[in-house]
Design a protein around this motif. Structure first.
Motif, PDB file in Angstrom:
ATOM      1  N   UNK A   6       0.835  -1.200   0.000  1.00 32.99           N
ATOM      2  CA  UNK A   6       0.000   0.000   0.000  1.00 32.99           C
ATOM      3  C   UNK A   6       0.870   1.249   0.000  1.00 32.99           C
ATOM      4  N   UNK A   7       0.293   2.318  -0.500  1.00 31.94           N
ATOM      5  CA  UNK A   7       0.958   3.629  -0.500  1.00 31.94           C
ATOM      6  C   UNK A   7       0.063   4.593   0.282  1.00 31.94           C
ATOM      7  N   UNK A   8       0.674   5.494   0.976  1.00 32.00           N
ATOM      8  CA  UNK A   8      -0.076   6.468   1.767  1.00 32.00           C
ATOM      9  C   UNK A   8       0.254   7.878   1.303  1.00 32.00           C
ATOM     10  N   UNK A   9      -0.722   8.755   1.469  1.00 36.35           N
ATOM     11  CA  UNK A   9      -0.510  10.148   1.075  1.00 36.35           C
ATOM     12  C   UNK A   9       0.340  10.902   2.095  1.00 36.35           C
ATOM     13  N   UNK A  10       0.442  10.365   3.294  1.00 33.89           N
ATOM     14  CA  UNK A  10       1.245  11.009   4.313  1.00 33.89           C
ATOM     15  C   UNK A  10       1.378  10.133   5.549  1.00 33.89           C
ATOM     16  N   UNK A  12       0.337  10.756   8.576  1.00 36.13           N
ATOM     17  CA  UNK A  12      -0.896  10.719   9.372  1.00 36.13           C
ATOM     18  C   UNK A  12      -1.829   9.611   8.898  1.00 36.13           C
ATOM     19  N   UNK A  13      -2.015   9.483   7.594  1.00 33.64           N
ATOM     20  CA  UNK A  13      -2.867   8.424   7.048  1.00 33.64           C
ATOM     21  C   UNK A  13      -2.277   7.043   7.347  1.00 33.64           C
ATOM     22  N   UNK A  14      -0.972   6.938   7.291  1.00 42.65           N
ATOM     23  CA  UNK A  14      -0.320   5.671   7.576  1.00 42.65           C
ATOM     24  C   UNK A  14      -0.545   5.259   9.031  1.00 42.65           C
ATOM     25  N   UNK A  15      -0.448   6.212   9.954  1.00 42.93           N
ATOM     26  CA  UNK A  15      -0.660   5.924  11.373  1.00 42.93           C
ATOM     27  C   UNK A  15      -2.104   5.506  11.649  1.00 42.93           C
ATOM     28  N   UNK A  16      -3.051   6.141  10.970  1.00 40.68           N
ATOM     29  CA  UNK A  16      -4.463   5.807  11.159  1.00 40.68           C
ATOM     30  C   UNK A  16      -4.749   4.379  10.678  1.00 40.68           C
ATOM     31  N   UNK A  17      -4.163   3.998   9.595  1.00 41.58           N
ATOM     32  CA  UNK A  17      -4.426   2.697   8.985  1.00 41.58           C
ATOM     33  C   UNK A  17      -3.564   1.579   9.583  1.00 41.58           C
ATOM     34  N   UNK A  18      -2.617   1.893  10.447  1.00 39.51           N
ATOM     35  CA  UNK A  18      -1.634   0.929  10.957  1.00 39.51           C
ATOM     36  C   UNK A  18      -2.282  -0.284  11.635  1.00 39.51           C
ATOM     37  N   UNK A  19      -3.275  -0.083  12.481  1.00 38.30           N
ATOM     38  CA  UNK A  19      -3.909  -1.195  13.197  1.00 38.30           C
ATOM     39  C   UNK A  19      -4.531  -2.203  12.226  1.00 38.30           C
ATOM     40  N   UNK A  20      -5.150  -1.705  11.168  1.00 42.07           N
ATOM     41  CA  UNK A  20      -5.795  -2.590  10.192  1.00 42.07           C
ATOM     42  C   UNK A  20      -4.752  -3.340   9.350  1.00 42.07           C
TER      43      UNK A  20
END
Length: 84
Positions: A6-10, A12-20
């Protein structure tokens, strides 16, 4: 990400999605490491390639090549035959 799935825009988005994504990411990283380990050691030394056609010389090399007298390099039988 380490898994390259996966690629993240930043950040912050990476940290939010980390648990999943955490378990899938760890599994994919292990697979990538296995692939890297399984492909190690399959490279041939530079001298195993014909300097003229750049193709690998089949093994056993002595049966499929000869020494070129001018440069003392091993040349495949195909290039020796083409030069005659």
């Amino acid at each position: 990400t380490a898994c390259r799935l996966v690629k993240y825009c930043g950040v912050d988005c990476q940290k939010v999605h980390r648990k999943q994504h955490k378990n899938l990411c760890k599994q994919r990283v292990a697979e990538l490491n296995d692939e890297q380990l399984y492909t190690q050691g399959h490279e041939r030394p530079e001298g195993d390639f014909c300097p003229i056609c750049t193709l690998p010389i089949p093994l056993p090399m002595g049966d499929h090549s000869g020494i070129n007298a001018c440069c003392m390099k091993r040349v495949c039988n195909g290039c020796i035959l083409a030069a005659q």
